[in-house]
Design a protein around this motif. Sequence first.
Motif, mmCIF file in Angstrom:
data_model
loop_
_atom_site.group_PDB
_atom_site.id
_atom_site.type_symbol
_atom_site.label_atom_id
_atom_site.label_comp_id
_atom_site.label_asym_id
_atom_site.label_seq_id
_atom_site.Cartn_x
_atom_site.Cartn_y
_atom_site.Cartn_z
ATOM 1 N N LEU A 246 71.244 1.613 47.650
ATOM 2 C CA LEU A 246 71.087 2.409 47.921
ATOM 3 C C LEU A 246 71.081 3.166 45.027
ATOM 4 C CD1 LEU A 246 69.744 4.970 48.986
ATOM 5 C CD2 LEU A 246 72.091 5.423 49.907
ATOM 6 N N SER A 247 72.363 3.116 45.705
ATOM 7 C CA SER A 247 73.046 2.805 44.375
ATOM 8 C C SER A 247 71.827 2.213 43.322
ATOM 9 C CB SER A 247 74.136 2.033 44.039
ATOM 10 O OG SER A 247 74.661 2.663 42.498
ATOM 11 N N ALA A 248 71.661 1.358 42.922
ATOM 12 C CA ALA A 248 70.788 0.769 41.838
ATOM 13 C C ALA A 248 69.254 1.616 42.150
ATOM 14 C CB ALA A 248 70.180 -0.810 42.562
ATOM 15 N N PHE B 82 74.593 10.835 48.775
ATOM 16 C CA PHE B 82 75.084 9.607 48.969
ATOM 17 C C PHE B 82 76.254 9.407 49.202
ATOM 18 C CE2 PHE B 82 71.088 9.922 46.161
ATOM 19 C CZ PHE B 82 70.495 9.014 45.652
ATOM 20 N N ILE B 83 76.679 10.307 48.735
ATOM 21 C CA ILE B 83 77.869 10.356 49.238
ATOM 22 C C ILE B 83 78.359 9.478 51.168
ATOM 23 C CG2 ILE B 83 80.122 10.970 50.461
ATOM 24 C CD1 ILE B 83 79.877 13.326 47.814
ATOM 25 N N ASP B 84 79.659 8.574 51.040
ATOM 26 C CA ASP B 84 79.733 7.530 52.141
ATOM 27 C C ASP B 84 79.000 6.489 52.598
ATOM 28 O OD1 ASP B 84 82.508 8.558 51.747
ATOM 29 O OD2 ASP B 84 82.430 10.298 52.850
ATOM 30 N N THR B 85 77.772 6.248 52.210
ATOM 31 C CA THR B 85 76.367 5.737 52.833
ATOM 32 C C THR B 85 76.882 3.630 52.783
ATOM 33 O OG1 THR B 85 75.149 5.571 50.338
ATOM 34 C CG2 THR B 85 74.972 7.457 51.814
ATOM 35 N N ASN B 86 77.701 3.645 52.143
ATOM 36 C CA ASN B 86 78.484 2.377 51.564
ATOM 37 C C ASN B 86 78.675 2.048 52.672
ATOM 38 O OD1 ASN B 86 78.705 0.182 50.669
ATOM 39 N ND2 ASN B 86 79.958 0.936 49.251
ATOM 40 N N ARG B 87 77.729 1.439 53.989
ATOM 41 C CA ARG B 87 78.504 0.269 54.669
ATOM 42 C C ARG B 87 78.532 -1.030 54.486
ATOM 43 N NH1 ARG B 87 79.458 4.878 55.706
ATOM 44 N NH2 ARG B 87 78.442 6.242 57.570
ATOM 45 N N VAL C 230 57.260 12.436 41.802
ATOM 46 C CA VAL C 230 57.110 13.226 42.937
ATOM 47 C C VAL C 230 57.764 11.591 43.547
ATOM 48 C CG1 VAL C 230 55.668 13.298 44.665
ATOM 49 C CG2 VAL C 230 55.266 14.628 43.044
ATOM 50 N N ARG C 231 56.427 10.637 42.997
ATOM 51 C CA ARG C 231 56.624 9.290 43.843
ATOM 52 C C ARG C 231 58.322 8.796 44.072
ATOM 53 N NH1 ARG C 231 52.418 5.935 45.401
ATOM 54 N NH2 ARG C 231 50.148 6.964 44.789
ATOM 55 N N LEU C 232 58.923 8.750 42.731
ATOM 56 C CA LEU C 232 60.407 8.297 43.387
ATOM 57 C C LEU C 232 61.119 9.096 43.836
ATOM 58 C CD1 LEU C 232 60.811 7.107 39.396
ATOM 59 C CD2 LEU C 232 60.239 5.822 41.825
ATOM 60 N N ARG C 233 60.834 10.197 43.642
ATOM 61 C CA ARG C 233 61.927 11.850 44.114
ATOM 62 C C ARG C 233 61.773 11.661 46.104
ATOM 63 N NH1 ARG C 233 60.237 15.865 42.043
ATOM 64 N NH2 ARG C 233 58.910 16.041 43.528
ATOM 65 N N SER C 234 60.456 10.608 46.513
ATOM 66 C CA SER C 234 59.760 10.412 47.530
ATOM 67 C C SER C 234 60.697 9.092 48.424
ATOM 68 C CB SER C 234 58.532 10.639 47.945
ATOM 69 O OG SER C 234 57.366 11.874 47.921
ATOM 70 N N LEU C 235 60.555 8.511 48.026
ATOM 71 C CA LEU C 235 61.077 6.886 47.981
ATOM 72 C C LEU C 235 62.262 7.240 48.027
ATOM 73 C CD1 LEU C 235 61.071 4.451 48.776
ATOM 74 C CD2 LEU C 235 61.141 4.010 45.970
ATOM 75 N N LEU C 236 63.505 8.411 47.055
ATOM 76 C CA LEU C 236 64.867 8.134 47.228
ATOM 77 C C LEU C 236 65.156 8.968 48.212
ATOM 78 C CD1 LEU C 236 67.067 6.971 45.761
ATOM 79 C CD2 LEU C 236 66.443 9.397 44.048
ATOM 80 N N LYS C 237 64.401 10.457 48.792
ATOM 81 C CA LYS C 237 65.012 10.918 50.064
ATOM 82 C C LYS C 237 64.114 9.805 51.303
ATOM 83 C CE LYS C 237 63.718 15.802 48.422
ATOM 84 N NZ LYS C 237 62.248 16.301 49.167
ATOM 85 N N LEU C 238 63.000 9.033 50.959
ATOM 86 C CA LEU C 238 63.562 8.131 52.568
ATOM 87 C C LEU C 238 63.753 7.491 52.507
ATOM 88 C CD1 LEU C 238 59.514 7.128 52.355
ATOM 89 C CD2 LEU C 238 60.071 8.501 53.152
ATOM 90 N N LEU D 24 67.690 7.917 51.283
ATOM 91 C CA LEU D 24 68.800 8.414 51.889
ATOM 92 C C LEU D 24 68.615 8.821 53.810
ATOM 93 C CD1 LEU D 24 68.873 10.757 49.019
ATOM 94 C CD2 LEU D 24 70.786 9.549 49.976
ATOM 95 N N ALA D 25 67.296 9.139 53.980
ATOM 96 C CA ALA D 25 67.155 9.270 55.776
ATOM 97 C C ALA D 25 67.673 8.167 56.348
ATOM 98 C CB ALA D 25 65.795 9.710 55.641
#
Length: 175
Positions: A24-26, A50-55, A148-156, A158-159
């Motif tokens: 996710l960081s990459a 992004f915080i505490d997503t490291n699993r 728009v594409r990159l923001r949407s991808l990042l939101k997906l 994260l979700a």
Amino acid sequence: MMELVSRLAREPWTDRPGCVHPVLSAVARVAHDHSTSTGRRELLPLAPRFIDTNRAGFESSARLVALCVSTALTTGELLRDERRRLTEAHQTALHLLGSEDSPGGAARWWLPVLSPLKWSEPFYRSFVATEQAAEAVTITARAANPDVRLRSLLKLCLASQPKPSCSASAQKSWS
């Protein structure tokens, strides 16, 4: 953006905070790098998510790779070599998610060798998946409306991550 996340999580200033899943960081770093200055500002409100997503485990890494690769494969013109690498990355991710019987690409070599040593998950998570996701995001950024594409991808992305029950950083702030 990852530097902001590191500060929000009360970690040392870095673009690779320990509280964020490495894949996710990459994805976030590449999306940030390929965004315009306006697009970068629009990514900043996502930072706390992004915080505490490291699993640990294959699932989060493979899910992120599959999502990024699927997006890249639908964005338009790809070179033959890019399409082959992305298809193999997608096959490996689907295998790790339990959707396919055998891994694709180079994973058919490193997975059986590293699994008995318990190195396959860290190797995939830290090296293979981060590179595959980063390449997919770079290809996605070549399409029309990259912000728009990159923001949407990042939101997906994260979700797709499991929600933390109570973040370690929140616990620190209450101490």
